[in-house]
Design a protein around this motif. Sequence first.
Motif, PDB file in Angstrom:
ATOM      1  N   UNK A 128       0.817  -1.214   0.000  1.00 51.20           N
ATOM      2  CA  UNK A 128       0.000   0.000   0.000  1.00 51.20           C
ATOM      3  C   UNK A 128       0.850   1.262   0.000  1.00 51.20           C
ATOM      4  N   UNK A 129       2.137   1.114   0.251  1.00 53.21           N
ATOM      5  CA  UNK A 129       3.037   2.263   0.277  1.00 53.21           C
ATOM      6  C   UNK A 129       3.914   2.327  -0.950  1.00 53.21           C
ATOM      7  N   UNK A 184       4.884   3.601  -6.675  1.00 49.38           N
ATOM      8  CA  UNK A 184       5.649   3.371  -7.889  1.00 49.38           C
ATOM      9  C   UNK A 184       4.732   3.045  -9.059  1.00 49.38           C
ATOM     10  N   UNK A 185       3.732   2.185  -8.836  1.00 50.64           N
ATOM     11  CA  UNK A 185       2.811   1.824  -9.913  1.00 50.64           C
ATOM     12  C   UNK A 185       2.036   3.045 -10.386  1.00 50.64           C
ATOM     13  N   UNK A 186       1.586   3.886  -9.468  1.00 55.40           N
ATOM     14  CA  UNK A 186       0.868   5.096  -9.859  1.00 55.40           C
ATOM     15  C   UNK A 186       1.778   6.019 -10.676  1.00 55.40           C
ATOM     16  N   UNK A 187       3.036   6.099 -10.298  1.00 58.66           N
ATOM     17  CA  UNK A 187       3.976   6.945 -11.025  1.00 58.66           C
ATOM     18  C   UNK A 187       4.165   6.434 -12.460  1.00 58.66           C
ATOM     19  N   UNK A 188       4.365   5.124 -12.607  1.00 64.02           N
ATOM     20  CA  UNK A 188       4.579   4.563 -13.946  1.00 64.02           C
ATOM     21  C   UNK A 188       3.283   4.548 -14.757  1.00 64.02           C
ATOM     22  N   UNK A 189       2.139   4.379 -14.102  1.00 67.95           N
ATOM     23  CA  UNK A 189       0.862   4.448 -14.812  1.00 67.95           C
ATOM     24  C   UNK A 189       0.643   5.858 -15.370  1.00 67.95           C
ATOM     25  N   UNK A 190       1.036   6.857 -14.598  1.00 66.23           N
ATOM     26  CA  UNK A 190       0.916   8.235 -15.076  1.00 66.23           C
ATOM     27  C   UNK A 190       1.825   8.475 -16.281  1.00 66.23           C
ATOM     28  N   UNK A 191       3.024   7.873 -16.257  1.00 69.86           N
ATOM     29  CA  UNK A 191       3.936   7.988 -17.391  1.00 69.86           C
ATOM     30  C   UNK A 191       3.325   7.340 -18.633  1.00 69.86           C
ATOM     31  N   UNK A 192       2.781   6.135 -18.477  1.00 67.59           N
ATOM     32  CA  UNK A 192       2.143   5.447 -19.612  1.00 67.59           C
ATOM     33  C   UNK A 192       0.963   6.258 -20.128  1.00 67.59           C
ATOM     34  N   UNK A 193       0.190   6.833 -19.216  1.00 74.24           N
ATOM     35  CA  UNK A 193      -0.948   7.644 -19.641  1.00 74.24           C
ATOM     36  C   UNK A 193      -0.485   8.863 -20.428  1.00 74.24           C
ATOM     37  N   UNK A 194       0.650   9.428 -20.049  1.00 69.85           N
ATOM     38  CA  UNK A 194       1.171  10.583 -20.800  1.00 69.85           C
ATOM     39  C   UNK A 194       1.570  10.168 -22.213  1.00 69.85           C
ATOM     40  N   UNK A 195       2.103   8.945 -22.366  1.00 68.84           N
ATOM     41  CA  UNK A 195       2.435   8.452 -23.700  1.00 68.84           C
ATOM     42  C   UNK A 195       1.167   8.264 -24.530  1.00 68.84           C
ATOM     43  N   UNK A 196       0.114   7.786 -23.880  1.00 68.57           N
ATOM     44  CA  UNK A 196      -1.171   7.612 -24.571  1.00 68.57           C
ATOM     45  C   UNK A 196      -1.723   8.972 -24.993  1.00 68.57           C
ATOM     46  N   UNK A 197      -1.694   9.922 -24.073  1.00 65.25           N
ATOM     47  CA  UNK A 197      -2.224  11.258 -24.358  1.00 65.25           C
ATOM     48  C   UNK A 197      -1.451  11.941 -25.492  1.00 65.25           C
ATOM     49  N   UNK A 198      -0.160  11.609 -25.613  1.00 63.08           N
ATOM     50  CA  UNK A 198       0.667  12.196 -26.677  1.00 63.08           C
ATOM     51  C   UNK A 198       0.551  11.437 -27.994  1.00 63.08           C
ATOM     52  N   UNK A 199      -0.272  10.397 -28.018  1.00 66.18           N
ATOM     53  CA  UNK A 199      -0.439   9.620 -29.241  1.00 66.18           C
ATOM     54  C   UNK A 199       0.679   8.636 -29.517  1.00 66.18           C
TER      55      UNK A 199
END
Length: 208
Positions: free
Chosen positions: A128-129, A134-149
């Motif tokens: 939970x810590x 870390x997963x939230x951080x990397x998920x946000x990175x992946x989402x940024x790649x998606x948002x950038x196409x």
Amino acid sequence: MAGGAVRTETRIQREKRERILESALEIFSEYGFRGATIDQIALASDMSKPNLLYYFRSKEDIHATLLTRLLDMWLAPLREIRAGGEPLEELRGYIARKLEMARDFPRESRLFANEILQGAPRIKPMLEGELRHLVHDKAALIQSWIDNGELAKTDPFHLIFSIWATTQHYADFDVQVQAVLGPEQSGKRRFEAAEDFLEHLFLRSLRP
């Protein structure tokens, strides 16, 4: 002493601690936490029980030490995903590193799986810590790649979960995998074939 006051250990003491942990890993991965005993670990370590208890206060103490090390090692491949890298290559590398861990550290994988199946009573705070952050951080990175196409639209969290599930299968269910594939795909061959398939499975669906 584990969990006690900090003291300088000699080389021999460090070696004995590592011997205990190595033996405990074998016992825990085979019997689980509940089925393992201090006596089994002491016997596997070629030490007396009192001598073992000089280094670790209890079975719980040994198990917690192993799990803490394991979680740090388990998170390393995810940490290596770089924001400045090419998205598909970064994910390709992550899949490869996870399969390498399944190939090289099957006992550690079984230890982790056993803990999770019991409800993670000893590592839930870490899940939970550190793991969650870390997963939230990397998920946000992946989402940024998606948002950038740069990647096709997908759920970053479930993408990570799916990579975990498919790669760790080759450690946790290796006996089943080998039984189905037979001796012609023994050794590293099954992992090489798995890597080719999983790269195709994930990366093809993620191409924008």
